[in-house]
Each structure stands twice: as C-alpha cells, then as structure tokens.
Design an enzyme around this catalytic site. Structure first.
Site, short mmCIF file in Angstrom:
data_model
loop_
_atom_site.label_atom_id
_atom_site.label_comp_id
_atom_site.label_asym_id
_atom_site.label_seq_id
_atom_site.Cartn_x
_atom_site.Cartn_y
_atom_site.Cartn_z
N LYS A 1 -10.23 81.73 49.39
CA LYS A 1 -9.78 81.61 48.00
C LYS A 1 -8.88 82.80 47.65
CE LYS A 1 -11.64 80.71 43.31
NZ LYS A 1 -12.86 80.54 42.51
N SER B 1 -13.12 76.27 39.70
CA SER B 1 -11.82 76.83 39.97
C SER B 1 -11.44 76.90 41.45
CB SER B 1 -11.73 78.25 39.40
OG SER B 1 -12.61 79.13 40.09
N SER C 1 -17.82 77.33 39.96
CA SER C 1 -16.54 77.16 40.65
C SER C 1 -16.61 76.87 42.13
CB SER C 1 -15.66 78.38 40.44
OG SER C 1 -15.01 78.26 39.21
N1 GLN Z 1 -15.40 76.37 34.99
C1 GLN Z 1 -16.01 77.61 34.61
C2 GLN Z 1 -15.04 78.44 33.81
O1 GLN Z 1 -14.00 77.97 33.55
C3 GLN Z 1 -16.50 78.34 35.82
C4 GLN Z 1 -15.45 79.07 36.56
C5 GLN Z 1 -15.95 79.80 37.73
O2 GLN Z 1 -17.08 79.60 38.20
N2 GLN Z 1 -15.13 80.71 38.20
O3 GLN Z 1 -15.31 79.53 33.43
#
Ligand code: GLN
Length: 490
Positions: free
Chosen positions: A81, A156, A180
């Site tokens: 990532k 994400s 994410s």
């Molecule tokens: N979807 C969640 C957010 O937007 C989690 C994101 C994540 O785990 N980095 O904060």
C-alpha cells in the site's frame, strides 16, 4: 517455463522456491504479465516496480542456488500500500501533497517482508491518506473491482485488495484504521486481516489516526494471511506502541493452528450488527457461516454488545481529530509539494489548499473543530468515553464467547459514484469494522459466497486482543465451508 501448473498461493510458492523446484524469477514474470494484461483497466497500482522486482527475484534465486534459505516468503510477489514508506521510492498516500517525495527509510514491515524473501511488485492505490471506503478519494483515479469493473473495490486499501483479487500478486500489505483492510477484502472476495493494535509495527506507516492504525495482510487463502502475518508481526523498538514479544506469544504462530478445528469454540453472532442497515443477502450469508461453524462443533449463540451502536459516531470524531494533528506536518516545508506565496503562512495555506483533496480537508476541519477549545469536552472527550464503553462491552462479551461473527460490510461492492455525494452514506460502510479498531482487537474478513448480485460477501471474525490464533482456527473452518462464488443464494 518448464512448470505448466504454477502454484498460486504464497505458501506453495515459497515452499517450491525454497526447495529449488521453482525460480522466483519465473514466478515474478507470470505476475508481471498478469499486471501488463489488466492493470490498465484495474488501476491497482500507483507505481509498478518491474525492474526492482526482477533484481530482487534474481537475488532470491542466487541464494537458493548457493544452498541458502531466502526466508519464509521466498520469491513471493507482494504489493505494498502506498502509505508505507519505501526508501528512495515515491510514497504518495495517493495525495498530490506528497508529490516528488521519496522517503529516506523503509517501513519496518517493508524491511521485514524483504528480509523474508518477498518480491515487492509495486505500490498500491488508496483513498487519499487512507480516508475513504471506495478508493474514489485517490488523487490518481479510482481502482476498479476486478470482479466487476463497474463497481468499487472498497477502501481505503482498494489497490492492495484488487491486486490480490486480480492475481497481480498472491499477497499484499494494507493498513486498517476503521476497516480499510477488511472492507476492501470483503468487496473484492479475498482474505484481509487487521491484527491486534501493537502486534505489527507502525514505523514507516504514514499516520492517519495513530491510536487506530494497524498494518495487515491480504491474500486469497487463510493460510497465506497467516504466513504474511507471521512474517511481519513482532516487537519493533522504533514503534513505541509495539507490544513486547514476550507478551504476544501464540498470536505470532498462526500456520500451526489452522487444522485445529473449532470443537467447543464459543462463537457469538452480534445482534447489533445483524439487523437494520445490513443487506438481507449479506445477513443470510453470515447466518450460513454461523451454521457452518456449528456443524464443525462450535457452540454458536447470539450476543448483544450495546455500545457498538455508538462506534461509528465515536470513530468519526476520534479519527479526524488525530488526522487533523497528524496532517499538520504537510506544510510545504518538510515534504513534497510547495505552492510559493509572499509569506510563510500564505505558502502553507496555498500548499494545503492545492495539495489536499476534498475528503482530507473535510476530516481536517471536523477534527480541528472536535478538538477546539469549547468543543473538546462535548465532542472529542465524549467520543473517548464512548471508546471506553465499547472496550467494556467487548470485554463482557468475551467472557462468554471466544470469537464473534458479523458481516464485514453492510452490502456487497457498490457502483462508482453511488455514495460520493453523501459522505455520511460512505461512512456507514464502516459500521461493522470500526468497533475493533476502537478496542484495539484483531479482526479479519473472509469470503463466504456471493450476494444476490453475484458479488462476494465477506464475513468478519473478531477476537479479543492477541486472540489471532483462535480467530485463524475459526477462519480455516469457514474457508473450507465457504460456498462457491457462482452458487446462488438459497
Ligand atoms: N473508511 C474508514 C475511513 O474513511 C476507514 C479508513 C481506514 O481504515 N483507513 O476513515
């Protein structure tokens, strides 16, 4: 290549490479061809590192030829990532503000997988600074779901999930602050694990919300996630929240428990995450998963965890609050982009205005507001108290249950643009995944058949802190019982 049936899992690839039966270079070329064939359509990567990967694969092959052992992940292609620092290699967080920045060091997880013989094939796309649930917030365009390119891969870590689902690499690394890793794993039909907070080093993971962030694996099989987690877990003096090895014990030996079964294991189906807001086809698959665990000898019951209902609200104060502080460092002086102006303050503003996308700006404003004098107690302080209640309610549930079972995501993969106009509907995606981040507990998503639309459904297993071994035992049983993706919902 002499071998016509190339192994596809990390466990098989590393075994064959270590035994000298398969060359790391041959394995890599197959994956680079897969990337060539479909990356234009999927956009899983911000950067493909073909030359560097070839050199690394050849180095692994030389170690084997010399009678050495390259390690646990010998010759296994891996995608990283793009919020994990890679020395000398652009690391963007899919944000314009880091344009041109090359980290001077590797994240600990990046060094660990390299030391274990893995071959990094590239940096994967994400929602900018890991804020989002669809990768639509990337400054470099969204990633597409390999199972249906009209749909999002989740986020994400959408690029890392899509890379594994598309066969670009058998394993990848993501980060999970509120879901994410697990949510994109569910939407793309792969396995994804958020380890216990502190089990895996955060050193070199670009911070979003430091008290919630955790690095973890993606893979197509439960065993491959166990393998990758074994390779990256363990104490790191460079991360002050890293747990000493003496305390992590069983959480770090996962491959050996996969055949242990679930006889007598107490599995709780969480009431709050099975009703309103959860699509009926997703709930049906979770019930089917519960039946599979019961058939394998587990004691399955229902459990209520009342405070979970407030998890989403607490998270969307705590995570933006921490983000607003962490992202203050992007000032046009220290990293990446600078937009010049007459004064330093004007330069800061111009840089941040041009460099951050709309969701990142929204989070910085929400977080700054929640932390500001006069609102701190009402918002941030209250969210912290809710966080404590969630931890207490989990502790009560784990008195009677060893693992908990829920959906990972309330729906299967949605279509592009469906939720971008309404941030709240996007945030609601995280309702099942957020609680474990707040508690610091481990959780994982694994595919369990398809929904009514034929897209993969992910079921989530959760366990108390350092309960990874128990969680993986249940996961292995579910994997064996999982309906085929092509099987219609009963
Ligand atoms: N979807 C969640 C957010 O937007 C989690 C994101 C994540 O785990 N980095 O904060």
């Amino acid at each position: 290549m002499s071998n016509s049936v190339l192994p596809t899992t990390a466990v098989e690839i590393s075994r064959a490479v270590r035994a000298g039966e398969l060359s790391a270079r041959d394995v890599l070329e197959v994956h680079l061809s897969a990337i060539d064939a479909r990356e234009g359509e999927i956009n899983a990567f911000n950067l493909v590192l073909a030359d560097e990967a070839r050199a690394a694969a050849d180095a692994v092959d030389r170690v084997v030829a010399g009678g050495g052992d390259p390690g646990l992940l010998a010759g296994v292609p891996l995608a990283v990532k793009d919020n994990l620092c890679t020395r000398g290699i652009p690391t963007t967080c899919s944000s314009r503000i880091l344009e041109g920045w090359r980290p001077p060091y590797d994240a600990t997880v990046v060094s660990r997988v390299a030391a274990a013989g893995a071959i990094s094939v590239g940096k994967t796309n994400l929602d900018e600074f890991a804020m989002g649930s669809s990768t639509e917030n990337s400054a470099f365009g969204p990633t597409r779901n390999p199972r249906d390119t009209s749909r999002v891969p989740g986020g994400s870590s959408g690029g890392s999930a899509a890379a594994v689902a598309a066969g670009f690499a058998p394993i990848s690394l993501g980060s999970d602050t509120g879901g994410s890793i697990r949510q994109p794993a569910a939407l793309c039909g792969v396995v994804g694990v958020k380890p216990t907070y502190g089990l895996v080093s955060r050193y070199g993971l670009i911070a979003f919300a430091s008290s919630l962030d955790q690095v973890g694996p993606f893979s197509t099989t439960v065993a491959d996630s166990a393998l990758l987690l074994e390779a990256i877990a363990g104490h790191d003096p460079l991360d002050s929240t890293s747990i000493p090895d003496a305390e992590t014990g069983a959480a770090r030996s996962l491959l050996s428990v996969l055949d242990d079964g679930v006889a007598g294991l107490r599995v709780g189906l969480v009431t709050e995450l099975m009703g309103e807001g959860i699509a009926p086809d997703v709930a049906a698959r979770v019930r089917q998963a519960a039946e599979a665990l019961a058939a394998a000898g587990a004691e399955v019951g229902e459990v209520s965890i009342p405070a979970l209902s407030y998890g989403l609200s607490a998270y969307y104060l705590i995570a933006p609050a921490e983000a607003s502080s962490n992202l203050a460092r992007y000032d046009g002086v220290r990293y990446g982009m600078r937009v010049d102006a007459d004064t330093t303050a004007a330069m800061n503003t111009a840089t941040r205005t041009a460099g951050f996308g709309p969701e990142v700006k929204r989070r910085i404003m929400l977080g700054t507001y929640a932390l500001s004098a006069g609102y701190y107690d009402a918002y941030y302080g209250k969210a912290l108290r809710v966080r404590t209640l969630i931890c207490r309610d989990f502790a009560a549930a784990y008195q009677n249950f060893d693992v908990l079972l829920t959906p990972t995501s309330p729906t299967t993969a949605f279509r592009f643009g469906e939720k971008t106009a309404d941030p709240l509907s996007m945030y609601l995606n995280d309702i099942c995944t957020i609680p474990t981040n707040l508690a610091g507990h481990p959780a994982m998503s694994l595919p369990f058949g398809a929904g009514a639309d034929g897209m993969p459904v992910g079921v989530q297993l959760m366990a108390p802190a350092l309960g990874e071994a128990t969680m993986f035992r249940a996961a292995a049983v579910l994997e064996a019982a999982a309906p085929d993706l092509s099987e219609a919902l009963q």
